[in-house]
Scaffold this motif. Sequence first.
Motif, PDB file in Angstrom:
ATOM      1  N   MET A  32       0.821  -1.200   0.000  1.00 10.75           N
ATOM      2  CA  MET A  32       0.000   0.000   0.000  1.00 10.75           C
ATOM      3  C   MET A  32       0.868   1.269   0.000  1.00 10.75           C
ATOM      4  O   MET A  32       0.521   2.280  -0.613  1.00 10.75           O
ATOM      5  CB  MET A  32      -0.937   0.012   1.212  1.00 10.75           C
ATOM      6  CG  MET A  32      -2.151  -0.884   1.062  1.00 10.75           C
ATOM      7  SD  MET A  32      -3.188  -0.376  -0.338  1.00 10.75           S
ATOM      8  CE  MET A  32      -4.669  -1.342  -0.034  1.00 10.75           C
ATOM      9  N   THR A  33       2.000   1.211   0.697  1.00 16.08           N
ATOM     10  CA  THR A  33       2.925   2.348   0.708  1.00 16.08           C
ATOM     11  C   THR A  33       3.620   2.487  -0.641  1.00 16.08           C
ATOM     12  O   THR A  33       3.814   3.602  -1.147  1.00 16.08           O
ATOM     13  CB  THR A  33       3.990   2.160   1.818  1.00 16.08           C
ATOM     14  OG1 THR A  33       3.335   1.942   3.062  1.00 16.08           O
ATOM     15  CG2 THR A  33       4.877   3.393   1.939  1.00 16.08           C
ATOM     16  N   TYR A  34       3.961   1.362  -1.241  1.00 20.47           N
ATOM     17  CA  TYR A  34       4.666   1.349  -2.533  1.00 20.47           C
ATOM     18  C   TYR A  34       3.837   2.037  -3.621  1.00 20.47           C
ATOM     19  O   TYR A  34       4.373   2.821  -4.415  1.00 20.47           O
ATOM     20  CB  TYR A  34       4.963  -0.094  -2.928  1.00 20.47           C
ATOM     21  CG  TYR A  34       5.784  -0.251  -4.187  1.00 20.47           C
ATOM     22  CD1 TYR A  34       7.175  -0.211  -4.149  1.00 20.47           C
ATOM     23  CD2 TYR A  34       5.165  -0.452  -5.417  1.00 20.47           C
ATOM     24  CE1 TYR A  34       7.927  -0.362  -5.304  1.00 20.47           C
ATOM     25  CE2 TYR A  34       5.912  -0.606  -6.574  1.00 20.47           C
ATOM     26  CZ  TYR A  34       7.297  -0.556  -6.512  1.00 20.47           C
ATOM     27  OH  TYR A  34       8.034  -0.708  -7.663  1.00 20.47           O
ATOM     28  N   VAL A  35       2.524   1.764  -3.648  1.00 22.04           N
ATOM     29  CA  VAL A  35       1.695   2.325  -4.726  1.00 22.04           C
ATOM     30  C   VAL A  35       1.555   3.843  -4.619  1.00 22.04           C
ATOM     31  O   VAL A  35       1.232   4.510  -5.608  1.00 22.04           O
ATOM     32  CB  VAL A  35       0.287   1.672  -4.763  1.00 22.04           C
ATOM     33  CG1 VAL A  35       0.378   0.188  -5.024  1.00 22.04           C
ATOM     34  CG2 VAL A  35      -0.508   1.949  -3.489  1.00 22.04           C
ATOM     35  N   ASN A  42      -3.435   5.668  -9.190  1.00 25.18           N
ATOM     36  CA  ASN A  42      -4.847   5.250  -9.175  1.00 25.18           C
ATOM     37  C   ASN A  42      -5.028   3.859  -9.762  1.00 25.18           C
ATOM     38  O   ASN A  42      -5.743   3.018  -9.206  1.00 25.18           O
ATOM     39  CB  ASN A  42      -5.707   6.259  -9.948  1.00 25.18           C
ATOM     40  CG  ASN A  42      -6.021   7.485  -9.120  1.00 25.18           C
ATOM     41  OD1 ASN A  42      -5.250   7.853  -8.240  1.00 25.18           O
ATOM     42  ND2 ASN A  42      -7.131   8.131  -9.390  1.00 25.18           N
ATOM     43  N   LEU A  43      -4.372   3.605 -10.898  1.00 23.81           N
ATOM     44  CA  LEU A  43      -4.438   2.282 -11.518  1.00 23.81           C
ATOM     45  C   LEU A  43      -3.801   1.237 -10.599  1.00 23.81           C
ATOM     46  O   LEU A  43      -4.318   0.129 -10.444  1.00 23.81           O
ATOM     47  CB  LEU A  43      -3.741   2.299 -12.877  1.00 23.81           C
ATOM     48  CG  LEU A  43      -3.687   0.968 -13.640  1.00 23.81           C
ATOM     49  CD1 LEU A  43      -5.096   0.439 -13.910  1.00 23.81           C
ATOM     50  CD2 LEU A  43      -2.910   1.114 -14.943  1.00 23.81           C
ATOM     51  N   ALA A  44      -2.684   1.614  -9.978  1.00 25.05           N
ATOM     52  CA  ALA A  44      -1.986   0.695  -9.068  1.00 25.05           C
ATOM     53  C   ALA A  44      -2.867   0.316  -7.880  1.00 25.05           C
ATOM     54  O   ALA A  44      -2.937  -0.852  -7.487  1.00 25.05           O
ATOM     55  CB  ALA A  44      -0.684   1.341  -8.581  1.00 25.05           C
ATOM     56  N   ILE A  45      -3.555   1.315  -7.306  1.00 31.35           N
ATOM     57  CA  ILE A  45      -4.444   1.060  -6.166  1.00 31.35           C
ATOM     58  C   ILE A  45      -5.603   0.166  -6.588  1.00 31.35           C
ATOM     59  O   ILE A  45      -6.034  -0.721  -5.845  1.00 31.35           O
ATOM     60  CB  ILE A  45      -4.956   2.396  -5.575  1.00 31.35           C
ATOM     61  CG1 ILE A  45      -3.789   3.150  -4.926  1.00 31.35           C
ATOM     62  CG2 ILE A  45      -6.049   2.153  -4.534  1.00 31.35           C
ATOM     63  CD1 ILE A  45      -4.072   4.610  -4.641  1.00 31.35           C
ATOM     64  N   PHE A 383     -15.141   0.041  -6.582  1.00 29.83           N
ATOM     65  CA  PHE A 383     -14.110   1.031  -6.243  1.00 29.83           C
ATOM     66  C   PHE A 383     -12.926   0.924  -7.208  1.00 29.83           C
ATOM     67  O   PHE A 383     -12.375   1.941  -7.636  1.00 29.83           O
ATOM     68  CB  PHE A 383     -13.631   0.816  -4.805  1.00 29.83           C
ATOM     69  CG  PHE A 383     -12.495   1.712  -4.406  1.00 29.83           C
ATOM     70  CD1 PHE A 383     -12.732   3.024  -4.020  1.00 29.83           C
ATOM     71  CD2 PHE A 383     -11.180   1.251  -4.430  1.00 29.83           C
ATOM     72  CE1 PHE A 383     -11.686   3.859  -3.668  1.00 29.83           C
ATOM     73  CE2 PHE A 383     -10.136   2.075  -4.082  1.00 29.83           C
ATOM     74  CZ  PHE A 383     -10.388   3.385  -3.698  1.00 29.83           C
ATOM     75  N   SER A 384     -12.532  -0.301  -7.562  1.00 25.47           N
ATOM     76  CA  SER A 384     -11.404  -0.513  -8.473  1.00 25.47           C
ATOM     77  C   SER A 384     -11.649   0.125  -9.837  1.00 25.47           C
ATOM     78  O   SER A 384     -10.707   0.566 -10.505  1.00 25.47           O
ATOM     79  CB  SER A 384     -11.140  -2.008  -8.656  1.00 25.47           C
ATOM     80  OG  SER A 384     -10.797  -2.605  -7.429  1.00 25.47           O
ATOM     81  N   SER A 385     -12.925   0.185 -10.243  1.00 25.14           N
ATOM     82  CA  SER A 385     -13.273   0.846 -11.505  1.00 25.14           C
ATOM     83  C   SER A 385     -13.352   2.363 -11.321  1.00 25.14           C
ATOM     84  O   SER A 385     -12.825   3.124 -12.136  1.00 25.14           O
ATOM     85  CB  SER A 385     -14.616   0.321 -12.018  1.00 25.14           C
ATOM     86  OG  SER A 385     -14.576  -1.064 -12.215  1.00 25.14           O
ATOM     87  N   LEU A 386     -13.995   2.794 -10.247  1.00 27.76           N
ATOM     88  CA  LEU A 386     -14.168   4.230 -10.014  1.00 27.76           C
ATOM     89  C   LEU A 386     -12.839   4.964  -9.879  1.00 27.76           C
ATOM     90  O   LEU A 386     -12.682   6.087 -10.368  1.00 27.76           O
ATOM     91  CB  LEU A 386     -15.005   4.457  -8.741  1.00 27.76           C
ATOM     92  CG  LEU A 386     -16.475   4.048  -8.773  1.00 27.76           C
ATOM     93  CD1 LEU A 386     -17.106   4.233  -7.393  1.00 27.76           C
ATOM     94  CD2 LEU A 386     -17.240   4.871  -9.803  1.00 27.76           C
TER      95      LEU A 386
END
Length: 417
Positions: A32-35, A42-45, A383-386
């Motif tokens: 989570m810190t890396y992203v 945003n894409l990474a998250i 959420f992954s799409s939004l």
Amino acid sequence: MKKILNNKLYLKILISDLISNFGDTLYFIALMTYVTEIKNSNLAISIVTLSESLPILFTIFLGIIADKTLNKVEMIIKTLWIRVVLYLLVAIVMNFRASIMVVIFASVVNLISDTLGQFENGLFYPISNRIVKKSDREETMAFRQTVTSTMNIINQSVGAFLITILSFFHLALINSMTFGISLLIMLLLKSQVNKYYEEKTSSNNRLPLDFRAAFSDIRSNLRLSIKHLFRINNMRTILLVIPILNGSLAILLPLVVVNLSKGTALTIINAATTISLLGISTVSGGILGGALILISNKFKQLSLGNLLQMNLMTILLSFIACYYQNIYLIILGSFLSSIFVGALNPKMGTIIFNNIDETKLATIFGGMVTYFQLGEVVSRLIFSSLVIYFPYSYITIIYIVVVLIATIYTFSKVQNV
């Protein structure tokens, strides 16, 4: 308590599990810190959130496979070997420059590892059942839950500290080593566990796994569970709202990570510390909620409807705090919500036990867990799409509106249940 401490085999297996849990917690905070440090955050998250969500969908199916597995100890050792190798590969990849490709690889490993972890849990259930006497199981489960939750708080704190002084390569290496230590413990205990477990299971004749029949069973069990749950008096509204509640809680941390990737408004010391504090508030709130049910008469007298209403209000507070970028209010809201969840779960379980035919309890409970987890999975997928198409503030407003509608609906429908 003395009986649990005298059961050396059970304690050794528990220690093995706690060590691997530390690795999982450390890796999650690190990922989570890396992203937050890469350009296309945003894409990474979105990718990381998906990797955390999908294993939940496999829970029932992995349980069926685990039940059909004959040599459970050998299979546990194989899964640990795979996880050691996977995180060694992640450590190598983390040496490269931060990029979305590294995130994709690390997320795929996370997905495989979490799936194997769920399978491993299913393999452990009957083993734990054999090495703990029937009269000691309730106390042992309470002991395990308390120890695991307490260690989770310690893991979050230590993880946040290690991330400030170590590279992502070293963190992935430590994670691999934790699974290596768990593997070593299981190899040392293999003959002892086999002697204890196989004596009682070797004569069992199990049919080979039929995948089509397994999926059919899952579908029918889930349908049966939902049907029975909705028949319970005054429960329809609560059963409709709880998946929304779970889904909202599930994306609170990813939403904070999105903000951390864009600026420092929600930062306490650094991103890792912020993520860790949010995790600690959730775990400690759950522990306190369970304790209050045991020791506080006023808390015990709260109805399921009351707890659900207060829970939704605290979640709403958290999302409003997200919108106004107040991390301390987010942590407070997460803590309070976890208290009410910790109190809600035993009450919900009691209602199920009191209203369902005992011959269907395992089926109904399995279906209930799946039904409630679907809210979490769907919310994370949305959420992954939004997060790819909308800014942080828009996503926050969407969830504020969803939780507000659920809150109004609950207050208008729910009486004292």
